[in-house]
Motif scaffolding. Structure first.
Motif, PDB file in Angstrom:
ATOM      1  N   LEU A   1      -2.470  -4.315  -4.593  1.00 11.65           N
ATOM      2  CA  LEU A   1      -3.025  -3.975  -3.289  1.00 11.65           C
ATOM      3  C   LEU A   1      -2.211  -4.604  -2.165  1.00 11.65           C
ATOM      4  CD1 LEU A   1      -5.316  -2.371  -2.036  1.00 11.65           C
ATOM      5  CD2 LEU A   1      -6.703  -4.423  -2.086  1.00 11.65           C
ATOM      6  N   ASP A   2      -1.762  -5.847  -2.372  1.00 16.66           N
ATOM      7  CA  ASP A   2      -0.964  -6.520  -1.350  1.00 16.66           C
ATOM      8  C   ASP A   2       0.388  -5.844  -1.138  1.00 16.66           C
ATOM      9  OD1 ASP A   2      -3.001  -8.330  -1.017  1.00 16.66           O
ATOM     10  OD2 ASP A   2      -2.053  -9.921  -2.187  1.00 16.66           O
ATOM     11  N   THR A   3       0.941  -5.236  -2.176  1.00 17.82           N
ATOM     12  CA  THR A   3       2.285  -4.647  -2.073  1.00 17.82           C
ATOM     13  C   THR A   3       2.258  -3.123  -1.995  1.00 17.82           C
ATOM     14  OG1 THR A   3       2.504  -4.630  -4.490  1.00 17.82           O
ATOM     15  CG2 THR A   3       3.337  -6.569  -3.314  1.00 17.82           C
ATOM     16  N   LEU A   4       1.079  -2.513  -1.965  1.00 13.55           N
ATOM     17  CA  LEU A   4       0.980  -1.056  -1.993  1.00 13.55           C
ATOM     18  C   LEU A   4       1.622  -0.394  -0.779  1.00 13.55           C
ATOM     19  CD1 LEU A   4      -0.063   1.469  -3.397  1.00 13.55           C
ATOM     20  CD2 LEU A   4      -2.202   1.180  -2.154  1.00 13.55           C
ATOM     21  N   ALA A   5       1.385  -0.929   0.408  1.00 11.77           N
ATOM     22  CA  ALA A   5       1.945  -0.316   1.619  1.00 11.77           C
ATOM     23  C   ALA A   5       3.469  -0.307   1.551  1.00 11.77           C
ATOM     24  CB  ALA A   5       1.463  -1.058   2.860  1.00 11.77           C
ATOM     25  N   GLU A   6       4.059  -1.411   1.127  1.00 12.11           N
ATOM     26  CA  GLU A   6       5.515  -1.479   1.028  1.00 12.11           C
ATOM     27  C   GLU A   6       6.028  -0.538  -0.056  1.00 12.11           C
ATOM     28  OE1 GLU A   6       9.435  -2.625   1.798  1.00 12.11           O
ATOM     29  OE2 GLU A   6       7.614  -2.813   2.970  1.00 12.11           O
ATOM     30  N   SER A   7       5.341  -0.471  -1.190  1.00 14.63           N
ATOM     31  CA  SER A   7       5.754   0.426  -2.270  1.00 14.63           C
ATOM     32  C   SER A   7       5.680   1.884  -1.828  1.00 14.63           C
ATOM     33  CB  SER A   7       4.864   0.227  -3.496  1.00 14.63           C
ATOM     34  OG  SER A   7       4.986  -1.078  -3.984  1.00 14.63           O
ATOM     35  N   ALA A   8       4.612   2.248  -1.116  1.00 14.65           N
ATOM     36  CA  ALA A   8       4.467   3.626  -0.635  1.00 14.65           C
ATOM     37  C   ALA A   8       5.556   3.957   0.385  1.00 14.65           C
ATOM     38  CB  ALA A   8       3.082   3.827  -0.033  1.00 14.65           C
ATOM     39  N   ARG A   9       5.893   2.996   1.233  1.00 13.16           N
ATOM     40  CA  ARG A   9       6.944   3.217   2.230  1.00 13.16           C
ATOM     41  C   ARG A   9       8.290   3.459   1.554  1.00 13.16           C
ATOM     42  NH1 ARG A   9      10.874   0.695   4.914  1.00 13.16           N
ATOM     43  NH2 ARG A   9      10.617  -1.252   3.792  1.00 13.16           N
ATOM     44  N   VAL A  10       8.608   2.645   0.553  1.00 15.02           N
ATOM     45  CA  VAL A  10       9.878   2.800  -0.167  1.00 15.02           C
ATOM     46  C   VAL A  10       9.908   4.143  -0.896  1.00 15.02           C
ATOM     47  CG1 VAL A  10      11.264   1.888  -2.067  1.00 15.02           C
ATOM     48  CG2 VAL A  10      10.309   0.334  -0.367  1.00 15.02           C
ATOM     49  N   ALA A  11       8.786   4.529  -1.513  1.00 19.28           N
ATOM     50  CA  ALA A  11       8.720   5.812  -2.221  1.00 19.28           C
ATOM     51  C   ALA A  11       8.900   6.973  -1.247  1.00 19.28           C
ATOM     52  CB  ALA A  11       7.389   5.936  -2.959  1.00 19.28           C
ATOM     53  N   ARG A  12       8.263   6.887  -0.089  1.00 18.80           N
ATOM     54  CA  ARG A  12       8.388   7.939   0.930  1.00 18.80           C
ATOM     55  C   ARG A  12       9.826   8.072   1.396  1.00 18.80           C
ATOM     56  NH1 ARG A  12       8.830   7.300   6.066  1.00 18.80           N
ATOM     57  NH2 ARG A  12       7.993   5.194   6.025  1.00 18.80           N
ATOM     58  N   MET A  13      10.468   6.947   1.656  1.00 22.92           N
ATOM     59  CA  MET A  13      11.862   6.985   2.105  1.00 22.92           C
ATOM     60  C   MET A  13      12.765   7.533   1.004  1.00 22.92           C
ATOM     61  SD  MET A  13      12.005   3.426   4.333  1.00 22.92           S
ATOM     62  CE  MET A  13      13.599   3.061   3.726  1.00 22.92           C
ATOM     63  N   GLY A  14      12.491   7.154  -0.245  1.00 21.05           N
ATOM     64  CA  GLY A  14      13.283   7.655  -1.364  1.00 21.05           C
ATOM     65  C   GLY A  14      13.144   9.156  -1.533  1.00 21.05           C
ATOM     66  N   LEU A  15      11.928   9.668  -1.378  1.00 18.48           N
ATOM     67  CA  LEU A  15      11.718  11.116  -1.457  1.00 18.48           C
ATOM     68  C   LEU A  15      12.415  11.837  -0.306  1.00 18.48           C
ATOM     69  CD1 LEU A  15       7.961  11.385  -2.501  1.00 18.48           C
ATOM     70  CD2 LEU A  15       9.916  12.254  -3.769  1.00 18.48           C
ATOM     71  N   ALA A  16      12.304  11.281   0.900  1.00 17.24           N
ATOM     72  CA  ALA A  16      12.894  11.920   2.074  1.00 17.24           C
ATOM     73  C   ALA A  16      14.416  11.996   1.970  1.00 17.24           C
ATOM     74  CB  ALA A  16      12.495  11.166   3.344  1.00 17.24           C
ATOM     75  N   LYS A  17      15.019  10.982   1.424  1.00 12.92           N
ATOM     76  CA  LYS A  17      16.484  10.955   1.317  1.00 12.92           C
ATOM     77  C   LYS A  17      16.991  11.574   0.026  1.00 12.92           C
ATOM     78  CE  LYS A  17      17.177   7.096   4.396  1.00 12.92           C
ATOM     79  NZ  LYS A  17      17.892   5.861   4.624  1.00 12.92           N
ATOM     80  N   GLY A  18      16.085  11.971  -0.859  1.00 11.46           N
ATOM     81  CA  GLY A  18      16.489  12.604  -2.107  1.00 11.46           C
ATOM     82  C   GLY A  18      16.889  11.631  -3.197  1.00 11.46           C
ATOM     83  N   TYR A  19      16.606  10.342  -3.023  1.00 17.61           N
ATOM     84  CA  TYR A  19      16.939   9.348  -4.043  1.00 17.61           C
ATOM     85  C   TYR A  19      15.965   9.397  -5.210  1.00 17.61           C
ATOM     86  CZ  TYR A  19      19.668   7.219  -0.260  1.00 17.61           C
ATOM     87  OH  TYR A  19      20.541   6.982   0.758  1.00 17.61           O
ATOM     88  N   ALA A  20      14.750   9.830  -4.944  1.00  7.11           N
ATOM     89  CA  ALA A  20      13.703   9.868  -5.967  1.00  7.11           C
ATOM     90  C   ALA A  20      13.122  11.271  -6.027  1.00  7.11           C
ATOM     91  CB  ALA A  20      12.607   8.860  -5.634  1.00  7.11           C
ATOM     92  N   THR A  21      12.664  11.661  -7.199  1.00 10.34           N
ATOM     93  CA  THR A  21      12.001  12.953  -7.378  1.00 10.34           C
ATOM     94  C   THR A  21      10.747  12.737  -8.199  1.00 10.34           C
ATOM     95  OG1 THR A  21      13.240  13.415  -9.393  1.00 10.34           O
ATOM     96  CG2 THR A  21      14.184  14.228  -7.328  1.00 10.34           C
ATOM     97  N   THR A  22       9.896  13.739  -8.190  1.00  5.33           N
ATOM     98  CA  THR A  22       8.671  13.660  -8.984  1.00  5.33           C
ATOM     99  C   THR A  22       8.296  15.059  -9.435  1.00  5.33           C
ATOM    100  OG1 THR A  22       6.431  12.759  -9.054  1.00  5.33           O
ATOM    101  CG2 THR A  22       7.083  13.869  -7.019  1.00  5.33           C
ATOM    102  N   THR A  23       7.330  15.132 -10.319  1.00  5.09           N
ATOM    103  CA  THR A  23       6.853  16.422 -10.816  1.00  5.09           C
ATOM    104  C   THR A  23       5.610  16.825 -10.027  1.00  5.09           C
ATOM    105  OG1 THR A  23       5.408  15.403 -12.454  1.00  5.09           O
ATOM    106  CG2 THR A  23       7.688  15.871 -13.131  1.00  5.09           C
ATOM    107  N   PRO A  24       5.272  18.105 -10.030  1.00  4.12           N
ATOM    108  CA  PRO A  24       4.036  18.517  -9.341  1.00  4.12           C
ATOM    109  C   PRO A  24       2.793  17.829  -9.920  1.00  4.12           C
ATOM    110  CG  PRO A  24       5.418  20.420  -9.744  1.00  4.12           C
ATOM    111  CD  PRO A  24       6.065  19.265 -10.455  1.00  4.12           C
ATOM    112  N   ASP A  25       2.762  17.628 -11.237  1.00  2.00           N
ATOM    113  CA  ASP A  25       1.605  16.956 -11.846  1.00  2.00           C
ATOM    114  C   ASP A  25       1.487  15.520 -11.342  1.00  2.00           C
ATOM    115  OD1 ASP A  25       0.983  19.222 -13.254  1.00  2.00           O
ATOM    116  OD2 ASP A  25       1.990  18.568 -15.100  1.00  2.00           O
TER     117      ASP A  25
END
Length: 187
Positions: free
Chosen positions: A90-114
Protein backbone atom coordinates in the motif's frame (compact mmCIF):
# COMPACT_ATOMS: atom_id res chain seq x y z
CA UNK A 1 6.42 -25.11 23.92
CA UNK A 2 7.80 -21.90 22.48
CA UNK A 3 8.49 -21.38 18.79
CA UNK A 4 11.21 -18.82 18.18
CA UNK A 5 12.45 -17.50 14.84
CA UNK A 6 16.22 -17.34 14.93
CA UNK A 7 17.42 -13.77 14.45
CA UNK A 8 20.72 -12.67 12.99
CA UNK A 9 22.65 -9.46 13.55
CA UNK A 10 23.72 -7.51 10.48
CA UNK A 11 27.05 -5.70 10.16
CA UNK A 12 25.36 -2.46 11.19
CA UNK A 13 24.10 -4.07 14.41
CA UNK A 14 20.42 -4.37 13.50
CA UNK A 15 18.60 -7.69 13.73
CA UNK A 16 16.73 -9.47 10.95
CA UNK A 17 14.60 -12.60 11.00
CA UNK A 18 16.34 -15.75 9.89
CA UNK A 19 14.99 -18.72 7.98
CA UNK A 20 14.91 -21.24 10.82
CA UNK A 21 12.57 -21.81 13.77
CA UNK A 22 13.59 -23.31 17.10
CA UNK A 23 11.21 -25.38 19.20
CA UNK A 24 12.00 -24.54 22.82
CA UNK A 25 10.65 -26.67 25.65
CA UNK A 26 10.84 -25.79 29.35
CA UNK A 27 12.12 -28.79 31.30
CA UNK A 28 12.98 -29.46 34.92
CA UNK A 29 16.68 -30.21 35.13
CA UNK A 30 18.30 -31.73 38.21
CA UNK A 31 22.04 -31.14 38.63
CA UNK A 32 24.47 -31.57 41.51
CA UNK A 33 24.37 -27.81 42.04
CA UNK A 34 20.53 -27.86 42.09
CA UNK A 35 19.37 -31.18 43.57
CA UNK A 36 15.79 -29.88 43.81
CA UNK A 37 15.98 -29.03 40.10
CA UNK A 38 15.51 -25.87 38.10
CA UNK A 39 13.49 -24.93 35.03
CA UNK A 40 15.52 -24.45 31.86
CA UNK A 41 14.66 -24.07 28.20
CA UNK A 42 16.10 -26.61 25.80
CA UNK A 43 16.05 -26.56 22.00
CA UNK A 44 14.10 -29.66 21.00
CA UNK A 45 14.18 -29.19 17.22
CA UNK A 46 14.97 -26.72 14.45
CA UNK A 47 13.21 -26.51 11.08
CA UNK A 48 12.50 -24.19 8.15
CA UNK A 49 10.45 -21.11 9.05
CA UNK A 50 8.43 -21.29 5.81
CA UNK A 51 7.40 -24.92 6.37
CA UNK A 52 3.66 -25.38 5.94
CA UNK A 53 3.79 -28.77 7.69
CA UNK A 54 6.00 -29.97 10.49
CA UNK A 55 8.84 -32.26 9.37
CA UNK A 56 8.34 -35.90 10.38
CA UNK A 57 11.31 -35.95 12.79
CA UNK A 58 10.02 -32.82 14.56
CA UNK A 59 6.46 -34.16 14.70
CA UNK A 60 7.79 -37.32 16.39
CA UNK A 61 9.39 -35.24 19.17
CA UNK A 62 6.40 -32.99 19.85
CA UNK A 63 3.29 -33.91 21.81
CA UNK A 64 -0.15 -33.52 20.18
CA UNK A 65 -0.76 -30.38 22.28
CA UNK A 66 2.52 -28.90 21.08
CA UNK A 67 1.61 -29.67 17.47
CA UNK A 68 -1.62 -27.70 18.01
CA UNK A 69 0.42 -24.86 19.51
CA UNK A 70 2.59 -24.91 16.38
CA UNK A 71 -0.51 -24.67 14.15
CA UNK A 72 -1.69 -21.62 16.11
CA UNK A 73 1.79 -20.12 15.89
CA UNK A 74 1.84 -20.74 12.10
CA UNK A 75 -1.49 -18.91 11.66
CA UNK A 76 -0.27 -15.98 13.78
CA UNK A 77 3.03 -15.83 11.87
CA UNK A 78 1.18 -15.86 8.52
CA UNK A 79 -1.06 -13.00 9.67
CA UNK A 80 1.95 -10.92 10.73
CA UNK A 81 3.67 -11.52 7.38
CA UNK A 82 0.51 -10.63 5.47
CA UNK A 83 0.07 -7.44 7.49
CA UNK A 84 3.67 -6.37 6.82
CA UNK A 85 3.40 -7.21 3.10
CA UNK A 86 0.05 -5.41 2.76
CA UNK A 87 1.42 -2.26 4.42
CA UNK A 88 4.50 -2.27 2.17
CA UNK A 89 2.40 -2.77 -0.98
CA UNK A 90 0.00 0.00 0.00
CA UNK A 91 2.85 2.39 0.81
CA UNK A 92 4.51 1.77 -2.58
CA UNK A 93 1.39 1.34 -4.74
CA UNK A 94 1.25 4.92 -6.03
CA UNK A 95 4.88 4.80 -7.14
CA UNK A 96 4.44 1.35 -8.71
CA UNK A 97 1.35 2.50 -10.63
CA UNK A 98 3.19 5.61 -11.83
CA UNK A 99 6.13 3.56 -13.11
CA UNK A 100 3.76 1.09 -14.82
CA UNK A 101 1.84 3.94 -16.46
CA UNK A 102 5.03 5.53 -17.75
CA UNK A 103 6.28 2.16 -19.00
CA UNK A 104 3.05 1.55 -20.90
CA UNK A 105 3.05 5.06 -22.36
CA UNK A 106 6.61 4.75 -23.63
CA UNK A 107 6.15 1.18 -24.86
CA UNK A 108 8.64 -0.33 -22.40
CA UNK A 109 5.99 -2.60 -20.88
CA UNK A 110 3.05 -4.49 -22.35
CA UNK A 111 0.18 -6.47 -20.94
CA UNK A 112 -2.62 -8.75 -22.07
CA UNK A 113 -6.30 -7.78 -22.19
CA UNK A 114 -7.02 -10.32 -19.42
CA UNK A 115 -4.37 -8.76 -17.19
CA UNK A 116 -5.67 -5.26 -17.97
CA UNK A 117 -9.16 -6.32 -16.87
CA UNK A 118 -7.75 -7.82 -13.66
CA UNK A 119 -5.81 -4.61 -12.95
CA UNK A 120 -8.93 -2.47 -13.49
CA UNK A 121 -10.98 -4.78 -11.25
CA UNK A 122 -8.43 -4.58 -8.41
CA UNK A 123 -8.03 -0.80 -8.69
CA UNK A 124 -11.81 -0.35 -8.54
CA UNK A 125 -12.04 -2.65 -5.51
CA UNK A 126 -9.23 -0.69 -3.82
CA UNK A 127 -10.95 2.62 -4.59
CA UNK A 128 -14.23 1.32 -3.08
CA UNK A 129 -12.32 0.23 0.05
CA UNK A 130 -10.67 3.66 0.38
CA UNK A 131 -14.09 5.32 0.05
CA UNK A 132 -15.62 2.99 2.67
CA UNK A 133 -12.78 3.77 5.09
CA UNK A 134 -13.30 7.50 4.53
CA UNK A 135 -9.79 8.02 3.17
CA UNK A 136 -11.02 9.19 -0.23
CA UNK A 137 -14.12 11.19 -1.21
CA UNK A 138 -16.80 9.41 -3.18
CA UNK A 139 -16.70 10.34 -6.87
CA UNK A 140 -19.51 12.52 -8.19
CA UNK A 141 -21.60 10.63 -10.72
CA UNK A 142 -22.95 12.08 -13.94
CA UNK A 143 -22.16 15.27 -15.74
CA UNK A 144 -21.27 18.35 -13.76
CA UNK A 145 -24.13 20.76 -13.27
CA UNK A 146 -24.18 23.57 -15.81
CA UNK A 147 -23.91 26.91 -14.14
CA UNK A 148 -25.90 29.88 -15.40
CA UNK A 149 -24.07 31.99 -17.91
CA UNK A 150 -22.10 34.49 -15.97
CA UNK A 151 -21.88 38.10 -17.06
CA UNK A 152 -18.16 38.18 -17.54
CA UNK A 153 -17.09 41.37 -19.23
CA UNK A 154 -15.93 40.89 -22.80
CA UNK A 155 -12.53 42.06 -23.75
CA UNK A 156 -12.47 45.53 -25.28
CA UNK A 157 -11.64 45.97 -28.94
CA UNK A 158 -7.88 46.55 -29.02
CA UNK A 159 -7.70 46.97 -32.78
CA UNK A 160 -7.27 50.54 -34.03
CA UNK A 161 -10.58 52.07 -35.18
CA UNK A 162 -11.19 52.03 -38.91
CA UNK A 163 -9.27 48.79 -39.52
CA UNK A 164 -10.87 45.55 -40.77
CA UNK A 165 -9.97 43.82 -37.48
CA UNK A 166 -11.77 46.56 -35.53
CA UNK A 167 -14.91 46.27 -37.69
CA UNK A 168 -14.91 42.44 -37.49
CA UNK A 169 -14.62 42.39 -33.68
CA UNK A 170 -17.29 45.08 -33.38
CA UNK A 171 -19.70 42.93 -35.47
CA UNK A 172 -19.02 39.95 -33.16
CA UNK A 173 -19.74 42.07 -30.05
CA UNK A 174 -22.97 43.38 -31.57
CA UNK A 175 -24.05 39.84 -32.58
CA UNK A 176 -23.34 38.59 -29.05
CA UNK A 177 -25.37 41.38 -27.47
CA UNK A 178 -28.30 40.74 -29.86
CA UNK A 179 -28.35 36.94 -29.08
CA UNK A 180 -28.07 37.64 -25.35
CA UNK A 181 -31.04 40.03 -25.53
CA UNK A 182 -33.11 37.45 -27.47
CA UNK A 183 -32.32 34.75 -24.87
CA UNK A 184 -33.19 36.98 -21.92
CA UNK A 185 -36.49 38.10 -23.53
CA UNK A 186 -37.51 34.46 -23.94
CA UNK A 187 -37.72 34.61 -27.68
Amino acid sequence: MQFKVIRHRNKDGSYRKGYRVQCLRRVREVTPDFPEGKNVQRVMATFDREARELPADVRAILTPAEVEEWKEWRVKEDEEELAAAAQFELDTLAESARVARMGLAKGYATTTPDNAVAIRKEFRALARMLIELGLMPEPVRGRPEKEEESDLPLLPNFAPPGTPAYESYQRLLDEHERKKAQTNDGG
